[in-house]
Design a protein around this motif. Structure first.
Motif, PDB file in Angstrom:
ATOM      1  N   ILE A 172       0.845  -1.193   0.000  1.00 46.87           N
ATOM      2  CA  ILE A 172       0.000   0.000   0.000  1.00 46.87           C
ATOM      3  C   ILE A 172       0.884   1.246   0.000  1.00 46.87           C
ATOM      4  N   ASP A 173       0.730   2.094  -0.999  1.00 48.97           N
ATOM      5  CA  ASP A 173       1.470   3.344  -1.092  1.00 48.97           C
ATOM      6  C   ASP A 173       0.747   4.409  -0.266  1.00 48.97           C
ATOM      7  N   PRO A 174       1.379   4.899   0.823  1.00 50.39           N
ATOM      8  CA  PRO A 174       0.698   5.888   1.681  1.00 50.39           C
ATOM      9  C   PRO A 174       0.403   7.206   0.978  1.00 50.39           C
ATOM     10  N   GLU A 175       1.035   7.446  -0.176  1.00 48.26           N
ATOM     11  CA  GLU A 175       0.827   8.702  -0.895  1.00 48.26           C
ATOM     12  C   GLU A 175      -0.300   8.604  -1.914  1.00 48.26           C
ATOM     13  N   ARG A 176      -0.866   7.428  -2.077  1.00 45.92           N
ATOM     14  CA  ARG A 176      -1.919   7.243  -3.087  1.00 45.92           C
ATOM     15  C   ARG A 176      -3.202   6.772  -2.408  1.00 45.92           C
ATOM     16  N   PRO A 177      -4.361   6.963  -3.049  1.00 42.43           N
ATOM     17  CA  PRO A 177      -5.625   6.500  -2.462  1.00 42.43           C
ATOM     18  C   PRO A 177      -5.608   4.994  -2.182  1.00 42.43           C
ATOM     19  N   VAL A 178      -6.220   4.600  -1.078  1.00 38.96           N
ATOM     20  CA  VAL A 178      -6.287   3.185  -0.706  1.00 38.96           C
ATOM     21  C   VAL A 178      -7.227   2.461  -1.671  1.00 38.96           C
ATOM     22  N   PRO A 179      -6.754   1.430  -2.375  1.00 40.08           N
ATOM     23  CA  PRO A 179      -7.634   0.684  -3.285  1.00 40.08           C
ATOM     24  C   PRO A 179      -8.519  -0.275  -2.497  1.00 40.08           C
ATOM     25  N   LEU A 180      -9.824  -0.112  -2.601  1.00 39.82           N
ATOM     26  CA  LEU A 180     -10.755  -0.883  -1.784  1.00 39.82           C
ATOM     27  C   LEU A 180     -11.493  -1.940  -2.598  1.00 39.82           C
ATOM     28  N   ILE A 181     -11.657  -3.088  -1.982  1.00 40.95           N
ATOM     29  CA  ILE A 181     -12.475  -4.177  -2.517  1.00 40.95           C
ATOM     30  C   ILE A 181     -13.645  -4.328  -1.566  1.00 40.95           C
ATOM     31  N   GLY A 223      -4.497  -9.112  -6.067  1.00 43.76           N
ATOM     32  CA  GLY A 223      -3.732  -7.942  -5.674  1.00 43.76           C
ATOM     33  C   GLY A 223      -4.344  -6.622  -6.073  1.00 43.76           C
ATOM     34  N   LEU A 224      -5.688  -6.599  -6.316  1.00 38.49           N
ATOM     35  CA  LEU A 224      -6.322  -5.360  -6.749  1.00 38.49           C
ATOM     36  C   LEU A 224      -6.482  -4.347  -5.624  1.00 38.49           C
ATOM     37  N   GLY A 225      -6.447  -4.813  -4.368  1.00 43.34           N
ATOM     38  CA  GLY A 225      -6.617  -3.876  -3.271  1.00 43.34           C
ATOM     39  C   GLY A 225      -6.804  -4.593  -1.948  1.00 43.34           C
ATOM     40  N   VAL A 226      -7.347  -3.855  -0.979  1.00 43.53           N
ATOM     41  CA  VAL A 226      -7.569  -4.393   0.361  1.00 43.53           C
ATOM     42  C   VAL A 226      -9.066  -4.462   0.639  1.00 43.53           C
ATOM     43  N   MET A 227      -9.445  -5.339   1.562  1.00 43.29           N
ATOM     44  CA  MET A 227     -10.840  -5.427   1.973  1.00 43.29           C
ATOM     45  C   MET A 227     -10.912  -5.513   3.489  1.00 43.29           C
ATOM     46  N   ALA A 228     -11.959  -4.935   4.051  1.00 43.40           N
ATOM     47  CA  ALA A 228     -12.218  -5.040   5.483  1.00 43.40           C
ATOM     48  C   ALA A 228     -12.902  -6.374   5.736  1.00 43.40           C
ATOM     49  N   HIS A 229     -12.349  -7.155   6.655  1.00 43.23           N
ATOM     50  CA  HIS A 229     -12.877  -8.504   6.854  1.00 43.23           C
ATOM     51  C   HIS A 229     -12.702  -8.929   8.302  1.00 43.23           C
TER      52      HIS A 229
END
Length: 294
Positions: A172-181, A223-229
């Motif tokens: 996760i790049d802290p300088e870019r928007p968080v990619p969400l799934i 690897g498209l992003g992160v998800m809350a789980h």
């Protein structure tokens, strides 16, 4: 040798990992829960829980007692049903959230159908938010789902921690928007993820939306992003996002049973299924991944 009331209390503590939450579920005082556990430990001659002021965990003997307790209570219930001379009938509309797709809920449902063959079980798998709406509209008799933070309705099955998960290779790049799934609205984990990111001033973008948990898992594995789980339900191939990514904490989540308004044969069937789920609730999350105490 083993009192069914003490075994039910043991299961409630084992599933919530909290004497306080177990007391709320059972509708008794916390001192009663402590007394039941102490007497069961005296009967077995073994320590079943390790506990201090902050944490409750099962011992190795406690883990072994889980299976015995379920078996004893199920036999007790079958005997009571047999000698009562009544058989449950009717149509039972049961809703379960997507979270349980990869758990052992089907085993609990299979056992219920075997014990109550004349109950016509109708299963709906949906987002938790949608299931709560359907219950309120009278389209479900019983649901097993998450509830929103701060809500008090429903009977607690267990409490867990929400965490960010993704593919092991994801960075996760802290300088870019968080990619969400995410699930679409009214997904409860979606709402929570967006809420905490907004609270902490983190920009975000939607990388994938799907009504299917399998679709979300596939996107995360790619690897498209992160998800809350839920921490206790992390699917194979995915891992918690490291703390160095700087994502804000998501807090806890409750999984609850809620009953509909019907007061006919379906309600009796709903009560029986709810009891079966509470008796086997630890099977809904244990063994899928590690989890913290509730």
């Amino acid at each position: 040798m083993y009192d069914p009331a003490q075994l039910r209390t043991f299961l409630a503590v084992a599933q919530t990992l909290s004497f306080t939450q177990a007391a709320r579920r059972l509708g008794v005082r916390q001192s009663t829960v402590s007394q039941h556990v102490r007497r069961l430990e005296e009967a077995t001659g073994r320590q079943l829980f390790v506990r201090d002021t902050h944490r409750v965990d099962l011992t190795e003997d406690g883990e072994a007692m889980l299976g015995f307790a379920r078996t004893i209570l199920q036999a007790h219930e079958r005997a009571a049903t047999f000698f009562a001379g009544t058989r449950l009938r009717g149509r039972l509309r049961f809703g379960a959230s997507e979270d349980f797709v990869l758990t052992r809920l089907p085993e609990i449902l299979e056992s219920f159908r075997r014990d109550h063959p004349e109950v016509e079980l109708e299963l709906t798998v949906e987002l938790s938010g949608t299931l709560h709406q359907q219950l309120a509209a009278g389209r479900l008799d019983l649901l097993l789902a998450k509830r929103r933070t701060g809500d008090t309705h429903g009977e607690l099955v267990w409490q867990d921690t929400l965490t960010w998960i993704g593919a092991p290779q994801l960075r996760i790049d802290p300088e870019r928007p968080v990619p969400l799934i995410v699930f679409p609205p009214p997904g409860i984990t979606r709402a929570r993820a967006l809420e905490v990111l907004e609270e902490h001033g983190r920009s975000w973008r939607i990388a994938c939306t799907s009504t299917s948990l399998s679709g979300l898992i596939a996107a995360a594995r790619a690897g498209l992003g992160v998800m809350a789980h839920t921490r206790g339900l992390i699917p194979p191939g995915l891992v918690p996002v490291p703390a160095r990514a700087g994502l804000p904490e998501l807090g806890d989540v409750d999984f609850v049973l809620r009953h509909g308004r019907r007061r006919d044969a379906a309600q009796e069937a709903a009560d029986a299924l709810a009891a079966a789920i509470l008796a086997g609730g630890d099977r809904l999350h244990r063994g899928i991944s590690g989890r913290d105490g509730a």
